[in-house]
Motif scaffolding. Structure first.
Motif, mmCIF file in Angstrom:
data_model
loop_
_atom_site.group_PDB
_atom_site.id
_atom_site.type_symbol
_atom_site.label_atom_id
_atom_site.label_comp_id
_atom_site.label_asym_id
_atom_site.label_seq_id
_atom_site.Cartn_x
_atom_site.Cartn_y
_atom_site.Cartn_z
ATOM 1 N N GLU A 284 1.702 17.075 3.993
ATOM 2 C CA GLU A 284 1.464 16.417 5.276
ATOM 3 C C GLU A 284 2.762 16.038 5.980
ATOM 4 O O GLU A 284 2.835 16.059 7.213
ATOM 5 N N THR A 285 3.777 15.705 5.222
ATOM 6 C CA THR A 285 5.041 15.270 5.837
ATOM 7 C C THR A 285 5.999 16.424 6.079
ATOM 8 O O THR A 285 7.115 16.208 6.564
ATOM 9 N N GLN A 287 7.774 19.521 7.825
ATOM 10 C CA GLN A 287 8.012 20.107 9.139
ATOM 11 C C GLN A 287 8.425 21.553 8.942
ATOM 12 O O GLN A 287 9.386 21.842 8.204
ATOM 13 N N ASP A 317 11.544 18.209 4.819
ATOM 14 C CA ASP A 317 10.662 17.056 4.607
ATOM 15 C C ASP A 317 11.366 15.744 4.907
ATOM 16 O O ASP A 317 10.816 14.668 4.663
#
Length: 471
Positions: A284-285, A287, A317
């Motif tokens: 989720e974190t 990029q 991240d």
């Protein structure tokens, strides 16, 4: 003949080949509390002040009560239906004692500041806030991007640049989309256009979209210095920071380089990665940015011989890069399993942990082939120039043969007599030898052999019979 669903599918595929949508983040809306120096929207007991010398374009969505309103010399208010100002007589009980609220300056907001843009693959994803990560140069609108300023929003942006113009595909302002250069130029010359866009040069629309399924180069490298001047880089916290192409800072994470075939589709592959991996909770974190870049090629790692297009996948991240590297290995495994179907010829991995890998030898083969071709071309060119007399081969010094050495008897290297050592004044010059009886006669030899087999030499200066050995 195509049926209606087929036509819709075709249009979706054509749209997928287009570039990204880049949306401007700041606004000059009255209801935005960040636009006020007190950090709050003014209320009925407050004095609202706009700097007299500042140009502003302010959007009002609703009606607002004020105690006093001080307007700028040059500015505009864009009023939504039912919006406006009204004055409250006396203090507003819901507002307190009242303050003077100053509208913040928006002239410093730069077009080439990558932190002021959001990117998405479609307008629907813009609305759902499904934004894409990009390197700094590509965070700013590229020449084939669609630029979006929110419909219910006002803004002011400085477009100063060293270019003659800033080309984009289209610009949407207050819900109206401009893709004709003449129409947008007319809008820029209007009062609203002059207040919303300032600086030189102007933004121009009408650039064609990216028609290459494998993606197109952004074209913002010419503005790299201006873009990076707006970026503040944090100190990376990893063993071996990476420097992606088009980025202003080193990052902790991983970079996957994809060498692609003709069947590769960048937009489809981006969607695949997001659906297969980025939807997982453990990522989720993360990029992840994906784009086509042109990387310089060097023969034997030293001699440059042009550039080659590659797909760069940047994964970070924001920490040590451990999560990014784990995701990178998952993507490499997927590329290894489905590479031919996806149009992936080879992959390379760079990780901030120092654990790098090359999945395929396409890059090495290309380098060797180019190197061999360059060497062959160089040799053929030199031979042709020598044949035409343009280039002459240098004359080689002659090497003396062994026969010439044999012919030299007592002649030295410089043409003189050979040096046989020091002169013996007694033997070399006979005039200096004393006139001793029998010295040159036949009865006395200079070398005598005794009966005992011994050999002795006669010193002509000293006669053994006349020499006195007594002390």
């Amino acid at each position: 003949m195509l049926k209606t669903p087929d036509v819709l599918l075709l249009l979706c595929l054509v749209g997928a080949a287009d570039a990204l949508y880049k949306q401007w983040i700041p606004n000059t809306n009255y209801e935005n509390k960040t636009n006020w120096d007190k950090g709050a929207v003014p209320c009925g007991s407050d004095i609202v002040q706009f700097s007299a010398q500042r140009k502003v374009s302010v959007f009002l969505e609703t009606a607002h009560a004020v105690q006093e309103l001080r307007l700028p010399v040059d500015g505009e208010f864009i009023l939504y239906e039912g919006a406006g100002f009204y004055v409250v007589s006396g203090p507003d009980p819901d507002c307190g004692q009242g303050v003077t609220a100053q509208f913040n300056d928006s002239d410093s907001l730069q077009w080439f500041d990558p932190a002021l843009w959001q990117a998405a693959a479609t307008q629907d994803e813009l609305q759902r806030r499904h934004f894409l990560f990009s390197v700094h140069e590509e965070s700013v609108p590229c020449q084939y991007d669609d630029v979006v300023f929110k419909a219910l929003s006002s803004f002011r942006v400085d477009t100063s640049s060293s270019q003659s113009n800033i080309p984009v595909k289209s610009v949407s302002v207050l819900g109206e989309m401009f893709d004709s250069r003449s129409e947008f130029s007319q809008y820029l010359s209007s009062r609203s256009g002059r207040l919303q866009f300032h600086g030189s040069p102007a933004v121009t629309v009408g650039s064609p979209g990216c028609g290459d399924p494998s993606g197109c180069e952004c074209g913002n490298s010419v503005n790299r210095q201006r873009i990076c001047s707006s970026v503040t880089c944090a100190s990376p916290n990893c063993k071996k920071p990476l420097f992606p192409v088009g980025h202003c800072c080193e990052v902790c994470g991983a970079i996957i380089t994809i060498h692609y075939a003709a069947s590769f589709d960048l937009q489809s592959y981006r969607q695949r990665i997001h659906q297969l991996f980025l939807a997982w909770p453990q990522y989720e974190t993360i990029q992840l940015g994906m784009s086509k870049v042109f990387k310089s090629q060097r023969l034997m790692g030293i001699v440059p011989f042009g550039s080659a297009p590659e797909i760069q996948v940047v994964i970070t991240d924001g920490e040590t890069g451990a999560q990014s590297e784990a995701l990178a290995w998952e993507i490499l495994e997927d590329a290894c399993s489905h590479g031919p179907k996806l149009g992936i010829a080879a992959t390379e991995l760079q990780a901030s942990s120092g654990n790098n890998q090359s999945g395929g030898n396409t890059g090495m083969v290309v380098g060797v082939v180019f190197g061999v071709l360059i060497m062959i071309t160089f040799i053929i060119t030199v031979v042709a120039l020598i044949h035409k007399g343009v280039v002459q081969m240098p004359s080689m010094p002659s090497v003396p043969s062994l026969r010439s050495f044999r012919r030299k008897n007592d002649t030295g290297d410089l043409g003189g007599s050979l040096d046989h050592g020091f002169n013996n004044p007694m033997f070399d010059d006979l005039n200096m030898i004393p006139d001793l009886p029998g010295l040159h006669g036949n009865e006395i030899n200079s070398i005598s052999i005794t009966q005992t087999g011994g050999v002795y030499f006669v010193n002509p200066v000293y006669d053994e019979n006349e020499t006195d050995f007594n002390a």
